[in-house]
Design a protein around this motif. Sequence first.
Motif, PDB file in Angstrom:
ATOM      1  N   VAL A 309       0.844  -1.198   0.000  1.00 53.39           N
ATOM      2  CA  VAL A 309       0.000   0.000   0.000  1.00 53.39           C
ATOM      3  C   VAL A 309       0.877   1.245   0.000  1.00 53.39           C
ATOM      4  CG1 VAL A 309      -1.821   1.252   1.206  1.00 53.39           C
ATOM      5  CG2 VAL A 309      -1.816  -1.246   1.228  1.00 53.39           C
ATOM      6  N   ASN A 310       1.926   1.241   0.811  1.00 56.63           N
ATOM      7  CA  ASN A 310       2.842   2.374   0.855  1.00 56.63           C
ATOM      8  C   ASN A 310       3.494   2.632  -0.504  1.00 56.63           C
ATOM      9  OD1 ASN A 310       2.323   2.810   3.576  1.00 56.63           O
ATOM     10  ND2 ASN A 310       4.035   1.541   4.264  1.00 56.63           N
ATOM     11  N   LYS A 311       3.834   1.533  -1.193  1.00 60.56           N
ATOM     12  CA  LYS A 311       4.455   1.655  -2.509  1.00 60.56           C
ATOM     13  C   LYS A 311       3.486   2.287  -3.496  1.00 60.56           C
ATOM     14  CE  LYS A 311       7.664   0.640  -5.636  1.00 60.56           C
ATOM     15  NZ  LYS A 311       9.048   1.154  -5.604  1.00 60.56           N
ATOM     16  N   ALA A 312       2.237   1.844  -3.491  1.00 61.13           N
ATOM     17  CA  ALA A 312       1.235   2.412  -4.395  1.00 61.13           C
ATOM     18  C   ALA A 312       1.040   3.898  -4.105  1.00 61.13           C
ATOM     19  CB  ALA A 312      -0.086   1.658  -4.263  1.00 61.13           C
ATOM     20  N   ILE A 313       0.974   4.256  -2.817  1.00 59.13           N
ATOM     21  CA  ILE A 313       0.817   5.660  -2.441  1.00 59.13           C
ATOM     22  C   ILE A 313       1.989   6.483  -2.947  1.00 59.13           C
ATOM     23  CG2 ILE A 313       0.882   7.237  -0.459  1.00 59.13           C
ATOM     24  CD1 ILE A 313      -0.881   5.255   1.031  1.00 59.13           C
ATOM     25  N   TRP A 314       3.192   5.971  -2.794  1.00 57.69           N
ATOM     26  CA  TRP A 314       4.388   6.691  -3.239  1.00 57.69           C
ATOM     27  C   TRP A 314       4.334   6.937  -4.747  1.00 57.69           C
ATOM     28  CZ3 TRP A 314       8.331   5.735  -6.696  1.00 57.69           C
ATOM     29  CH2 TRP A 314       9.437   6.588  -6.623  1.00 57.69           C
ATOM     30  N   VAL A 315       3.931   5.930  -5.522  1.00 59.84           N
ATOM     31  CA  VAL A 315       3.857   6.070  -6.975  1.00 59.84           C
ATOM     32  C   VAL A 315       2.814   7.119  -7.366  1.00 59.84           C
ATOM     33  CG1 VAL A 315       3.257   4.895  -9.127  1.00 59.84           C
ATOM     34  CG2 VAL A 315       4.689   3.739  -7.444  1.00 59.84           C
ATOM     35  N   PHE A 316       1.629   7.060  -6.746  1.00 61.91           N
ATOM     36  CA  PHE A 316       0.591   8.036  -7.061  1.00 61.91           C
ATOM     37  C   PHE A 316       1.037   9.453  -6.669  1.00 61.91           C
ATOM     38  CE2 PHE A 316      -2.607   4.407  -6.724  1.00 61.91           C
ATOM     39  CZ  PHE A 316      -2.811   4.354  -8.098  1.00 61.91           C
ATOM     40  N   GLU A 317       1.704   9.600  -5.528  1.00 63.02           N
ATOM     41  CA  GLU A 317       2.192  10.912  -5.104  1.00 63.02           C
ATOM     42  C   GLU A 317       3.211  11.457  -6.101  1.00 63.02           C
ATOM     43  OE1 GLU A 317       1.832  10.850  -0.216  1.00 63.02           O
ATOM     44  OE2 GLU A 317       3.664  10.124  -1.176  1.00 63.02           O
ATOM     45  N   LYS A 318       4.104  10.590  -6.555  1.00 63.43           N
ATOM     46  CA  LYS A 318       5.133  11.003  -7.509  1.00 63.43           C
ATOM     47  C   LYS A 318       4.500  11.421  -8.830  1.00 63.43           C
ATOM     48  CE  LYS A 318       9.674  11.055  -8.356  1.00 63.43           C
ATOM     49  NZ  LYS A 318      10.641  11.839  -7.549  1.00 63.43           N
ATOM     50  N   ASN A 319       3.512  10.670  -9.281  1.00 58.73           N
ATOM     51  CA  ASN A 319       2.842  10.982 -10.542  1.00 58.73           C
ATOM     52  C   ASN A 319       2.125  12.329 -10.454  1.00 58.73           C
ATOM     53  OD1 ASN A 319       2.093  10.268 -13.216  1.00 58.73           O
ATOM     54  ND2 ASN A 319       0.080   9.611 -12.510  1.00 58.73           N
ATOM     55  N   LEU A 320       1.448  12.552  -9.343  1.00 62.36           N
ATOM     56  CA  LEU A 320       0.713  13.802  -9.165  1.00 62.36           C
ATOM     57  C   LEU A 320       1.666  14.987  -9.040  1.00 62.36           C
ATOM     58  CD1 LEU A 320      -2.223  14.745  -8.908  1.00 62.36           C
ATOM     59  CD2 LEU A 320      -2.008  14.481  -6.436  1.00 62.36           C
ATOM     60  N   ALA A 321       2.752  14.808  -8.312  1.00 63.35           N
ATOM     61  CA  ALA A 321       3.717  15.894  -8.131  1.00 63.35           C
ATOM     62  C   ALA A 321       4.358  16.278  -9.462  1.00 63.35           C
ATOM     63  CB  ALA A 321       4.792  15.476  -7.125  1.00 63.35           C
ATOM     64  N   THR A 322       4.666  15.290 -10.297  1.00 61.05           N
ATOM     65  CA  THR A 322       5.268  15.569 -11.602  1.00 61.05           C
ATOM     66  C   THR A 322       4.306  16.365 -12.477  1.00 61.05           C
ATOM     67  OG1 THR A 322       6.596  13.542 -11.495  1.00 61.05           O
ATOM     68  CG2 THR A 322       6.261  14.522 -13.667  1.00 61.05           C
ATOM     69  N   ALA A 323       3.052  15.932 -12.508  1.00 64.56           N
ATOM     70  CA  ALA A 323       2.055  16.632 -13.323  1.00 64.56           C
ATOM     71  C   ALA A 323       1.873  18.075 -12.851  1.00 64.56           C
ATOM     72  CB  ALA A 323       0.725  15.879 -13.280  1.00 64.56           C
ATOM     73  N   ARG A 324       1.808  18.283 -11.562  1.00 62.11           N
ATOM     74  CA  ARG A 324       1.607  19.636 -11.030  1.00 62.11           C
ATOM     75  C   ARG A 324       2.823  20.524 -11.291  1.00 62.11           C
ATOM     76  NH1 ARG A 324      -1.482  17.938  -5.378  1.00 62.11           N
ATOM     77  NH2 ARG A 324      -3.595  17.903  -6.271  1.00 62.11           N
ATOM     78  N   ARG A 325       4.002  19.950 -11.178  1.00 69.30           N
ATOM     79  CA  ARG A 325       5.208  20.731 -11.420  1.00 69.30           C
ATOM     80  C   ARG A 325       5.261  21.238 -12.854  1.00 69.30           C
ATOM     81  NH1 ARG A 325       8.618  17.071 -10.464  1.00 69.30           N
ATOM     82  NH2 ARG A 325       9.428  16.655 -12.555  1.00 69.30           N
ATOM     83  N   LEU A 326       4.745  20.434 -13.791  1.00 78.04           N
ATOM     84  CA  LEU A 326       4.770  20.807 -15.200  1.00 78.04           C
ATOM     85  C   LEU A 326       3.475  21.474 -15.658  1.00 78.04           C
ATOM     86  CD1 LEU A 326       6.496  17.593 -16.590  1.00 78.04           C
ATOM     87  CD2 LEU A 326       7.540  19.811 -16.121  1.00 78.04           C
ATOM     88  N   GLY A 327       2.540  21.663 -14.712  1.00 79.53           N
ATOM     89  CA  GLY A 327       1.277  22.294 -15.069  1.00 79.53           C
ATOM     90  C   GLY A 327       0.416  21.459 -15.986  1.00 79.53           C
ATOM     91  N   TYR A 328       0.501  20.148 -15.844  1.00 77.67           N
ATOM     92  CA  TYR A 328      -0.231  19.242 -16.736  1.00 77.67           C
ATOM     93  C   TYR A 328      -1.487  18.730 -16.040  1.00 77.67           C
ATOM     94  CZ  TYR A 328      -1.211  15.298 -19.834  1.00 77.67           C
ATOM     95  OH  TYR A 328      -1.806  14.410 -20.700  1.00 77.67           O
ATOM     96  N   GLU A 329      -2.608  18.818 -16.727  1.00 73.65           N
ATOM     97  CA  GLU A 329      -3.868  18.329 -16.185  1.00 73.65           C
ATOM     98  C   GLU A 329      -4.525  17.393 -17.189  1.00 73.65           C
ATOM     99  OE1 GLU A 329      -5.198  18.721 -13.225  1.00 73.65           O
ATOM    100  OE2 GLU A 329      -3.663  20.103 -12.487  1.00 73.65           O
TER     101      GLU A 329
END
Length: 396
Positions: A309-329
């Motif tokens: 579960v922790n691994k899945a959370i980490w992956v989703f957090e990383k994906n969301l952070a990358t999208a937000r950093r690049l302004g991608y929606e």
Amino acid sequence: MSRPPVRIALVVAATLEVACAGKPAAVVTPEDAAVTVQPGEATATAPLGPATLPDAEAALAGGDAARAVALFSGYLGGEPDETGVRQAYLGLARAQELLRDCAAAIRAYDAYLARFSDGPADLFARRGACYAELGEWKASADSYGEAFTRATLPSAKVEALARQGYAYFELGQLDQAEPLLQQADQIYLASQEQNSERFSNYYFVGMARFYRAAVWHRRFRDVPIRLPEKQMTEDFARKFALLEKAQDAYNETIKAKHMFWVSAAGYQLGSLFEEFYDAMMHAPVPDWLDDKQRQVYYEELKNQLRPVVNKAIWVFEKNLATARRLGYESEFTAQTEAKLSELQAVLLAGDTTLGKPHPPLAPEARPEIGAGEIASVGQEPSPVDRKLFVPELTPL
């Protein structure tokens, strides 16, 4: 003879440590290939005099697709020379594409091939895209196969193989899809190493890598978990090996650095760990366990699965952070955020299922619960990345 329930739980969780570290060408007339002009449209679309090729090309270039269809059809109905016929059929097909009439565009391409028997790579690629729009995947795969044999630039070869592999993926023919998608990636890597072409964008590189990952993801899903204990151990080992292949392939997709596929791969990678959790949590339990033993079994299993579960959370957090950093929606960022909230709620809620498995984290991946679908993309790629009939993300 009963066995200690803790031992069974550990057997189920044995792999966790690593996890958490065509249609044939036919004779088609210009009238067959043309769009039907509805009453009231004739004045606007039909030529006032003899149709000329320059007029038809000008209408196409100006975006007046309906008039271009009428002009190209009128020109082909006259006595054009061979060079003009070639140009007119291709222009007619492209005008039909602008009208989103894929069936008519295919008829125009087929009319060209019926008369000249051969054509450029782009003709077969565009026809393959039209077949894909109609969901005629075998015809699409065949047309892209022809496009690949005629392509000269690495980028054109990569696109043809990616789309051909995608068509086989849609057909469920994973053994045909996977080598084509791998070949697309090999051609791209070789072109970069040899500096033979500078790709204008990496959309189809990302697409080939994503669907190769999706092939491994589907194979992962297809592995059943069965008793007895020895069989269960073998099944989990096989399932975990496929998880590793899918994980590596999704990571390679992310390295392609096309944000559409980066976001898609990040979401699917997090989902992969959710599905692994579900497979282990909902594995069959020996019927000789009594209520007390089942409680001990599931308590041990939940502790062992917490890192997943922790691994899945980490992956989703990383994906969301990358999208937000690049302004991608996109739909993927929205669904990633929703998944992240669900998993964090699981961690905070505590255990209310003593002696029972947790509810599935990814019910959409379980055929007895959902349809097995992932997010479909509601937005088209930006004009910079957009190709004709870019395929939407298909369900896994």
